[in-house]
Design a protein around this motif. Structure first.
Motif, short mmCIF file in Angstrom:
data_model
loop_
_atom_site.label_atom_id
_atom_site.label_comp_id
_atom_site.label_asym_id
_atom_site.label_seq_id
_atom_site.Cartn_x
_atom_site.Cartn_y
_atom_site.Cartn_z
N ILE A 235 61.63 -36.75 -63.48
CA ILE A 235 61.16 -36.15 -62.24
C ILE A 235 62.35 -35.55 -61.51
O ILE A 235 63.39 -36.19 -61.36
CB ILE A 235 60.41 -37.18 -61.35
N GLU A 236 62.20 -34.30 -61.09
CA GLU A 236 63.31 -33.58 -60.47
C GLU A 236 62.99 -33.21 -59.03
O GLU A 236 61.98 -32.55 -58.75
CB GLU A 236 63.65 -32.33 -61.27
N PRO A 371 48.82 -34.73 -62.07
CA PRO A 371 49.38 -34.59 -63.42
C PRO A 371 48.88 -33.32 -64.10
O PRO A 371 47.85 -32.74 -63.72
CB PRO A 371 48.85 -35.84 -64.13
N GLY A 372 49.61 -32.90 -65.14
CA GLY A 372 49.18 -31.77 -65.96
C GLY A 372 48.47 -32.28 -67.19
O GLY A 372 47.30 -32.66 -67.17
N SER A 373 49.19 -32.35 -68.30
CA SER A 373 48.67 -32.92 -69.55
C SER A 373 49.82 -33.65 -70.24
O SER A 373 50.90 -33.77 -69.69
CB SER A 373 48.11 -31.82 -70.46
N MET A 374 49.59 -34.11 -71.47
CA MET A 374 50.62 -34.87 -72.17
C MET A 374 51.86 -34.03 -72.48
O MET A 374 52.92 -34.60 -72.80
CB MET A 374 50.06 -35.45 -73.47
N GLY A 378 53.62 -32.41 -64.30
CA GLY A 378 52.80 -32.89 -63.20
C GLY A 378 53.60 -32.70 -61.92
O GLY A 378 54.78 -32.36 -61.95
N PHE A 379 52.94 -32.93 -60.77
CA PHE A 379 53.59 -32.63 -59.50
C PHE A 379 53.40 -33.75 -58.49
O PHE A 379 52.30 -34.29 -58.33
CB PHE A 379 53.05 -31.32 -58.92
N GLN A 457 58.80 -32.15 -59.41
CA GLN A 457 58.07 -31.87 -60.65
C GLN A 457 58.40 -32.92 -61.69
O GLN A 457 59.56 -33.28 -61.88
CB GLN A 457 58.43 -30.48 -61.17
N PHE A 458 57.35 -33.42 -62.34
CA PHE A 458 57.48 -34.48 -63.34
C PHE A 458 57.22 -33.88 -64.73
O PHE A 458 56.21 -33.21 -64.94
CB PHE A 458 56.47 -35.60 -63.05
#
Length: 473
Positions: A235-236, A371-374, A378-379, A457-458
């Protein structure tokens, strides 16, 4: 002797039901009535049976008529509004018509006050996934969903990302040994975790919940199936975040997604069935049956929902504590949120019940995880409190393919290639959860800029999911 037949009673407005049989067997020989007087009496009883409840001759008929009236009322279908109440759709171009149709039906409910459709929305059961619905005085079990309290939790750890990259085997072993997935019975007795949530008074006061205590204990700290996961990632933060106490930079983080497991699923099924038996809606809206919060049934569901949400939170807490302890890590910050739940909130000066079925709370300053996907980002977000979205945002990227369609059209080779490209290790999972089955997360985030600010952002790096084909959304 004056007699009355069935044709006479039907002419007065009686219906061919058990009450008319009672009427025909009333012994009126003790009454000195002419035929016209007797007909007027029968008409008067039909009009106001409660006035004849103590009548020495007609009391049985009065009781039968009242019983039939109550039976008819209980079976009466509650009409929908002619037109749906106004609601806002975010990211309309990427939302299928099925989700819009479901939302339109929900907004026709007589109890609907406000609503919104999130940019990750797709068709579900009753309320669409990504649907937000505010009601007045009632709660809709299926507006919360089967997986009560499904939620996200993220722990920012004090471990350098380079340590993860150089010790992937260690991290994988810790991930596998401290998590459990799938639709199975849960942990063995000697592997179970304890938590204060299991001491809630409802486990002794509510018989349904009492019968589920052992299941809840066995599955405490497990993650189920479907799109549920436990994953490591980077995560940034591009700048310092003072509220979280996090300095800008890149950190190792643990992200989890799951809900209330079999415990919540059984409660959801029970109260949905109960709501349908009490609240009769037209066929197209039947799964939106609701419970009055002033009723015993509505209050019971509300308490059960709260407990299921607390139980889901406890499951995440157990997972995060176990993995952090195994890693010897300190948690620098913890963020979590439900996205299948109902809340009492204020809207335009009145209390409403806000159902978020696959939607993230996004009131002003409220933290959330999308989350987005695998294999996509994600945020971590902070809500802006947008009234148009009823203080909500998306709960993820949202599916663009059904599980069946994804399994038919996406190959394992394609999925493996995508994961390799993004440097993601997958443990379990299937093509039904492949990144291609989901909408583009950046498009979804673009559509909700007015709803949330991005804090960090993850990026997923090691993902564990169920591999038994169970689908527990």
């Amino acid at each position: 002797m004056t007699t009355i037949n069935g044709k006479d009673l039907l002419a007065l407005g009686y219906i061919a039901n058990p009450a008319i049989g009672v009427a025909l067997h009333i012994d009126t020989t003790s009454l000195d009535y002419t035929r016209d007087e007797l007909l007027r009496q029968y008409a008067a009883i039909l009009k106001d049976p409660s006035s004849f409840g103590a009548h020495p001759v007609f009391a049985p008929l009065a009781a039968a008529l009242q019983q039939e009236a109550e039976r008819a009322a209980s079976n009466a279908v509650i009409p929908l509004k002619d037109h749906p109440a106004a609601y806002t759709v975010f990211g309309r171009d990427n939302i299928a018509d099925g989700a819009l149709k479901q939302m339109n039906i929900a907004m026709k409910l007589p109890v609907a006050v406000a609503g919104a459709l999130m940019p990750d929305a797709h068709q579900g059961y009753a309320l669409p996934i990504g649907g937000v619905l505010a009601t007045r005085g009632v709660v809709i079990p299926y507006g919360v969903g089967n997986d009560i309290g499904c939620r996200m939790a993220l722990s920012v750890l004090d471990i350098p990302v380079t340590h993860f990259e150089n010790n992937r085997d260690l991290y994988q072993a810790i991930l596998i040994s401290n998590t459990l997935f799938g639709a199975g019975p849960g942990f063995k007795t000697n592997q179970r975790s304890d938590h204060a949530v299991l001491e809630d008074k409802l486990f002794t006061e509510n018989q349904i919940i009492k019968n589920l205590k052992d299941k809840a204990w066995a599955q405490l700290g497990s993650s189920g199936g479907g799109n549920h996961f436990v994953e490591y990632g980077f995560i940034e933060f591009v700048e310092d975040d003072l509220p979280l106490g996090i300095h800008k930079g890149k950190y190792l983080a643990l992200l989890t997604h799951s809900g209330s497991r079999g415990f919540g699923g059984i409660l959801a099924a029970h109260y949905t069935h109960l709501a349908k038996s009490i609240c009769k809606l037209p066929e197209e809206a039947k799964n939106l049956a609701y419970l009055d919060l002033n009723s015993t049934e509505g209050n019971d569901y509300w308490q059960a929902m709260q407990l299921a949400g607390d139980y889901a939170a406890a499951c995440h807490e157990v997972i995060h504590q176990k993995i952090a302890a195994a890693l010897g890590a300190q948690v620098l910050a913890k963020i979590e949120n439900h996205h299948n739940f109902a809340w009492k909130e204020q809207l335009n000066g009145e209390e409403v019940i806000v159902h978020r079925k696959g939607a993230t709370p996004a009131g002003e300053g409220v933290m959330g995880i999308i989350p987005g996907s695998m294999a996509t980002p994600g945020f971590l977000v902070r809500g802006k409190g947008a009234a148009a979205s009823v203080n909500s945002a998306s709960h993820g990227a949202g599916r663009q393919m059904s599980r069946t369609q994804a399994n038919k059209t996406i190959s394992h080779e394609e999925m493996k290639a995508k994961l390799a490209l993004e440097g993601v290790t997958l443990i379990g999972g299937g093509t039904d959860e492949a990144p291609f089955a989901y909408k583009d997360i950046f498009t979804v985030m673009e559509a909700q800029q007015a709803l949330v600010d991005t804090v960090a952002q993850f990026t997923p790096k090691m993902v564990r999911m169920a591999d038994d084909g169970s689908a527990e959304d």
